[in-house]
Design an enzyme around this catalytic site. Structure first.
Site, PDB file in Angstrom:
ATOM      1  CB  SER A  90      46.127  36.749 -50.872  1.00 49.29           C
ATOM      2  OG  SER A  90      46.573  37.083 -52.174  1.00 49.29           O
ATOM      3  CB  VAL A  91      43.390  34.914 -55.553  1.00 44.40           C
ATOM      4  CG1 VAL A  91      41.891  34.920 -55.268  1.00 44.40           C
ATOM      5  CG2 VAL A  91      43.856  36.294 -55.991  1.00 44.40           C
ATOM      6  CG  ASN A 115      34.906  39.449 -58.800  1.00 47.25           C
ATOM      7  OD1 ASN A 115      34.452  40.127 -59.710  1.00 47.25           O
ATOM      8  ND2 ASN A 115      35.062  39.930 -57.558  1.00 47.25           N
ATOM      9  CB  SER A 167      39.057  44.570 -68.238  1.00 44.25           C
ATOM     10  OG  SER A 167      39.052  45.942 -68.555  1.00 44.25           O
ATOM     11  CE1 TYR A 180      42.185  45.061 -64.140  1.00 42.27           C
ATOM     12  CE2 TYR A 180      41.459  46.290 -66.064  1.00 42.27           C
ATOM     13  CZ  TYR A 180      41.165  45.547 -64.943  1.00 42.27           C
ATOM     14  OH  TYR A 180      39.857  45.300 -64.612  1.00 42.27           O
ATOM     15  CE  LYS A 184      40.553  41.934 -65.004  1.00 42.27           C
ATOM     16  NZ  LYS A 184      40.105  40.887 -64.057  1.00 42.27           N
ATOM     17  CB  ALA A 212      29.477  47.074 -62.607  1.00 43.46           C
ATOM     18  CB  ALA A 213      28.691  51.720 -60.024  1.00 44.43           C
ATOM     19  CB  SER A 214      32.985  48.462 -58.243  1.00 43.13           C
ATOM     20  OG  SER A 214      34.189  48.929 -58.809  1.00 43.13           O
ATOM     21  NE  ARG A 215      37.494  48.003 -53.226  1.00 39.50           N
ATOM     22  CZ  ARG A 215      38.419  47.649 -52.368  1.00 39.50           C
ATOM     23  NH1 ARG A 215      38.373  48.130 -51.144  1.00 39.50           N
ATOM     24  NH2 ARG A 215      39.375  46.843 -52.698  1.00 39.50           N
TER      25      ARG A 215
HETATM   26  P1  NAD Z   1      36.398  45.910 -56.274  1.00 36.53           P
HETATM   27  O1  NAD Z   1      37.672  46.566 -55.904  1.00 36.53           O
HETATM   28  O2  NAD Z   1      35.122  46.500 -55.792  1.00 36.53           O
HETATM   29  O3  NAD Z   1      36.442  44.392 -55.848  1.00 36.53           O
HETATM   30  C1  NAD Z   1      37.608  43.616 -55.990  1.00 36.53           C
HETATM   31  C2  NAD Z   1      37.770  42.806 -54.731  1.00 36.53           C
HETATM   32  O4  NAD Z   1      38.907  41.947 -54.880  1.00 36.53           O
HETATM   33  C3  NAD Z   1      38.051  43.663 -53.486  1.00 36.53           C
HETATM   34  O5  NAD Z   1      37.091  43.374 -52.486  1.00 36.53           O
HETATM   35  C4  NAD Z   1      39.466  43.270 -53.052  1.00 36.53           C
HETATM   36  O6  NAD Z   1      39.655  43.279 -51.645  1.00 36.53           O
HETATM   37  C5  NAD Z   1      39.554  41.870 -53.620  1.00 36.53           C
HETATM   38  N1  NAD Z   1      40.922  41.438 -53.797  1.00 36.53           N
HETATM   39  C6  NAD Z   1      41.970  42.161 -54.288  1.00 36.53           C
HETATM   40  N2  NAD Z   1      43.082  41.412 -54.268  1.00 36.53           N
HETATM   41  C7  NAD Z   1      42.736  40.198 -53.756  1.00 36.53           C
HETATM   42  C8  NAD Z   1      43.462  39.012 -53.484  1.00 36.53           C
HETATM   43  N3  NAD Z   1      44.775  38.914 -53.720  1.00 36.53           N
HETATM   44  N4  NAD Z   1      42.791  37.944 -52.976  1.00 36.53           N
HETATM   45  C9  NAD Z   1      41.466  38.018 -52.711  1.00 36.53           C
HETATM   46  N5  NAD Z   1      40.734  39.150 -52.925  1.00 36.53           N
HETATM   47  C10 NAD Z   1      41.360  40.209 -53.457  1.00 36.53           C
HETATM   48  O7  NAD Z   1      36.380  45.798 -57.890  1.00 36.53           O
HETATM   49  P2  NAD Z   1      35.243  45.397 -58.922  1.00 36.53           P
HETATM   50  O8  NAD Z   1      35.014  46.560 -59.804  1.00 36.53           O
HETATM   51  O9  NAD Z   1      34.091  44.740 -58.263  1.00 36.53           O
HETATM   52  O10 NAD Z   1      36.052  44.322 -59.797  1.00 36.53           O
HETATM   53  C11 NAD Z   1      35.798  42.936 -59.785  1.00 36.53           C
HETATM   54  C12 NAD Z   1      36.485  42.305 -60.983  1.00 36.53           C
HETATM   55  O11 NAD Z   1      35.909  42.821 -62.187  1.00 36.53           O
HETATM   56  C13 NAD Z   1      37.974  42.605 -61.080  1.00 36.53           C
HETATM   57  O12 NAD Z   1      38.647  41.467 -61.576  1.00 36.53           O
HETATM   58  C14 NAD Z   1      38.061  43.726 -62.088  1.00 36.53           C
HETATM   59  O13 NAD Z   1      39.302  43.760 -62.739  1.00 36.53           O
HETATM   60  C15 NAD Z   1      36.933  43.326 -63.022  1.00 36.53           C
HETATM   61  N6  NAD Z   1      36.388  44.424 -63.814  1.00 36.53           N
HETATM   62  C16 NAD Z   1      35.587  45.362 -63.235  1.00 36.53           C
HETATM   63  C17 NAD Z   1      35.051  46.346 -64.026  1.00 36.53           C
HETATM   64  C18 NAD Z   1      34.101  47.374 -63.456  1.00 36.53           C
HETATM   65  O14 NAD Z   1      33.543  48.157 -64.263  1.00 36.53           O
HETATM   66  N7  NAD Z   1      33.891  47.440 -62.141  1.00 36.53           N
HETATM   67  C19 NAD Z   1      35.368  46.417 -65.383  1.00 36.53           C
HETATM   68  C20 NAD Z   1      36.194  45.439 -65.941  1.00 36.53           C
HETATM   69  C21 NAD Z   1      36.683  44.427 -65.142  1.00 36.53           C
END
Ligand code: NAD
Length: 315
Positions: A90-91, A115, A167, A180, A184, A212-215
């Site tokens: 974990s980070v 990330n 973000s 958040y 951020k 972006a689309a993500s889970r």
């Molecule tokens: P996601 O949930 O698909 O991926 C995040 C990953 O981080 C997950 O696989 C999770 O297991 C991992 N994670 C969580 N806590 C952790 C820890 N303590 N140590 C190691 N890994 C850990 O989300 P995403 O949408 O791909 O987001 C990636 C980054 O982009 C994040 O920082 C999020 O805040 C940022 N973000 C995403 C969006 C978006 O539109 N998807 C928008 C703004 C910011």
């Protein structure tokens, strides 16, 4: 392709690379010759839709750790002929352990993408200290711990490229995301100072605000919008910023679906009162139009740009 940006011989560490954006970064850097540390604690998504108005309508806990997420990405990279290692730290618990994995396995760290992320969305009135601490811990403390360990390695190499992930919630605020937003925007402040401290050692630090689309988003948005917001569309900016030929430093960008934009501060010329004559709230009220006069503006880039304006009152 002769002018392709490549990362041969370099080592990229990507936190939270088991899913979403981190996963596509990992696949990309590996496909362009980098050796990749795929970090992810394998957190599961659970909980209810609690965010208001925001596309991240889910509540991601980062619990239910399993190594599978990072392992799958590593398998995919290896199958495609690339080189990668999984890291399950974990980070926020052992950020330094992630960099240790990189150094022990590959000998250096050239690229770090901070990330990993979680959400604990709820309105401020309902927000608990636990919600606050969890988000602070993963985003801010986690980024600190991993970057601090990478910093020493990069300084010794006199080379590094770091990306912090902010973000629009941090840049502009967003209902239901006080924790958040705090975290951020903190990452942007961190990146701006690291950019100043790292430059002399060849370490450049920039920040992106992706969409972006993500889970996180997949159950919150209709399929047609998700199809439009491909995580892969963020790669071109990340790839460029992390390349040795790129000299951008301390900057922040919004990026998504093929749109790439740079942000900067804009400041009004402002109202200058004479402190020797006594300063009152009424003086400010009566000349508020000067405080927010956007016809005459400047674009400060440093703390001394602020200092210089304030010192004009001394003249
Ligand atoms: P996601 O949930 O698909 O991926 C995040 C990953 O981080 C997950 O696989 C999770 O297991 C991992 N994670 C969580 N806590 C952790 C820890 N303590 N140590 C190691 N890994 C850990 O989300 P995403 O949408 O791909 O987001 C990636 C980054 O982009 C994040 O920082 C999020 O805040 C940022 N973000 C995403 C969006 C978006 O539109 N998807 C928008 C703004 C910011």
């Amino acid at each position: 392709m002769s002018n392709q940006l490549r990362y041969d011989g370099q080592v990229a560490v990507i936190t939270g690379a088991g899913n979403g954006l981190g996963k596509v970064y990992a696949l990309f850097f590996a496909s362009r010759g980098a050796k990749v540390v795929v970090n992810d604690l394998g957190g599961s998504m659970s909980g209810s839709c609690r965010s208001l108005l925001y596309h991240f309508a889910n509540y991601v806990t980062g619990d239910g750790a399993s190594n599978r997420a990072a392992d799958l990405v590593v398998e995919e990279i290896k199958k495609a002929g690339g080189e990668a290692v999984a890291d399950y730290n974990s980070v926020s618990d052992n950020g330094a352990g992630i960099i240790k994995t990189a150094v022990e396995k590959f000998g250096r760290v050239d690229i770090l993408i901070n990330n990993a992320g979680i959400l604990r969305d709820t309105s401020f009135v309902k927000m608990t200290e636990k919600d606050w601490d969890a988000v602070y811990s993963v985003h801010v403390k986690g980024t600190f711990l991993v970057t601090k360990a990478a910093w020493d390695v990069m300084r010794k190499q006199s080379y590094g490229r770091i990306i912090n992930v902010t973000s629009t919630a941090g840049l502009y605020g967003n209902f239901g995301q006080a924790n958040y937003s705090m975290a951020k925007l903190g990452l942007l402040g961190l990146a701006k100072t690291l950019a100043l401290e790292g430059e002399g050692k060849g370490i450049l630090v920039n920040t992106i605000a992706p969409l972006a689309a993500s889970r996180l988003t997949e159950t919150a948005l209709p399929a047609e919008i998700l199809n439009f917001l491909k995580p892969e569309a963020v790669i071109p900016l990340v790839g460029y910023l992390c390349h040795s030929s790129c000299s951008e430093n301390g900057q922040v960008y919004e990026v998504g679906a093929g749109w790439f934009a740079k942000l900067r501060w804009q400041r009004s010329e402002g109202l200058l009162l004479d402190p020797k004559k006594g300063l009152t709230p009424e003086d400010v009220r009566d000349q508020w139009n000067k405080v927010e006069d956007w016809n005459r503006v400047s674009y400060p880039v440093s703390a001394s740009d602020s200092f210089a304006e304030i010192m004009k009152a001394k003249l």
